[in-house]
Design an enzyme around this catalytic site. Structure first.
Site, PDB file in Angstrom:
ATOM      1  CB  SER A  15      -0.844  -0.073   1.289  1.00  0.00           C
ATOM      2  OG  SER A  15      -1.534   1.113   1.535  1.00  0.00           O
ATOM      3  CE1 TYR A 153       3.509   6.525  12.367  1.00  0.00           C
ATOM      4  CE2 TYR A 153       3.453   8.909  12.598  1.00  0.00           C
ATOM      5  CZ  TYR A 153       3.685   7.788  11.829  1.00  0.00           C
ATOM      6  OH  TYR A 153       4.105   7.926  10.525  1.00  0.00           O
TER       7      TYR A 153
END
Ligand SMILES: NC(=O)c1ccc[n+]([C@@H]2O[C@H](COP(=O)([O-])OP(=O)(O)OC[C@H]3O[C@@H](n4cnc5c(N)ncnc54)[C@H](OP(=O)(O)O)[C@@H]3O)[C@@H](O)[C@H]2O)c1
Length: 263
Positions: A15, A153
């Site tokens: 992706s 993150y």
């Protein structure tokens, strides 16, 4: 070292940036190893690549790397040498630190940091033996400063910088170079695939992503930076200026960043 006739292993090739890296590397004459969890998507992408039969699908889950040494050994057995590792696989977060469950904190670190470095560490002996190689790490501007809804993150990306800046120093004498790429807002499905506080998919295309740099421009910048041997590269639009503002005007940076939209 250019890409023609070389072998490039792209993690997260199913992706977004990884799929586009595979495409552009194939166009430049590289043999591409496409890895990620979604084998069907990898096969579909392989079919679209220039010199389709040259390339190789190798499913890999960054969250489960206990057998990484044997996997890398079997991969080397199949392809011979690997000259470039594009360590790009990863996922983001859309949840506050207050609400994010510890299991989600750990999952993001496991995939974005431990999985990432496990692959590099397993490949290093082969790169040393073959006389060198290049490791390209796809970090983020979130590896340069923290941001709303991105605590885990951002932590995982900051950790990559500490690890790879050290590795760069240690492996230079072995002709293994490290290139850290820091994209800003890039138009991929990353926000859709980001994890919520309970580990579900966020499932929303954020405005920031929708209006971000195209994935082909981002990938083009990554490959140019590697060709020029850049140690680090910020990639994106005006959001990347924040990195310089933070460095030189930290108080101004805080005033600006606290007003930015998280999505
Ligand atoms: N888009 C942005 O704005 C942006 C900005 C800064 C940095 N980045 C970084 O760029 C990299 C690529 O992201 P993207 O924007 O291209 O997003 P994406 O379209 O969601 O692609 C993420 C890729 O990572 C793979 N991946 C996720 N979990 C994995 C796992 N457990 N094991 C192996 N592969 C896994 C996915 O494949 P599977 O699901 O098939 O496993 C997919 O191929 C990420 O490291 C991201 O942090 C993106």
């Amino acid at each position: 070292m250019n890409f023609s006739g070389k072998t490039a292993w792209v993690m997260g090739a199913s992706s977004g940036i990884g799929a586009e890296l595979s495409k552009q590397l194939a166009e430049k004459g590289a043999k591409v190893i496409l890895s990620a969890r979604n084998e069907n998507a990898l096969n579909e992408i392989k079919h679209t690549l220039k010199n389709e039969d040259l390339h190789f699908v190798f499913p890999f889950d960054l969250e489960n790397t206990s057998d990484v040494d044997s996997k890398v050994s079997s991969l080397i057995g199949k392809v011979g040498e690997i000259h470039y590792l594009f360590n790009n696989g990863g996922l983001s977060q859309r949840a506050t630190a207050f609400e994010t469950q510890m299991v989600v904190e750990r999952k993001i670190m496991e995939i974005n940091y431990f999985g990432n470095i496990a692959v590099a560490k397993a490949l290093l002996p082969y790169m040393r033996k073959q006389g060198g190689g290049k490791i390209i790490v796809i970090s983020s501007i979130a590896g340069k400063f923290g941001f709303f809804l991105r605590a885990a993150y951002s932590a995982s990306k900051h950790a990559l910088h500490g690890f790879y800046e050290s590795l760069r120093l240690e492996e230079e004498e072995n002709n293994i170079t490290v290139h850290i790429m820091c994209p800003g807002k890039i138009n991929t499905d990353i926000s859709k695939n980001a994890l919520t506080e309970s580990g579900e998919k966020h499932g929303v295309m954020d405005h920031n992503q929708k209006t971000g740099m195209t994935v082909s421009d981002c990938t083009n910048e990554i490959l140019k930076a590697v060709e020029k041997n850049k140690r680090e590269k910020l990639i994106g639009g005006k959001e990347t200026i924040a990195v310089y503002i933070k460095r030189f005007f930290p108080n101004l940076f805080y005033k600006i960043i606290r007003k930015q939209s998280a999505v």
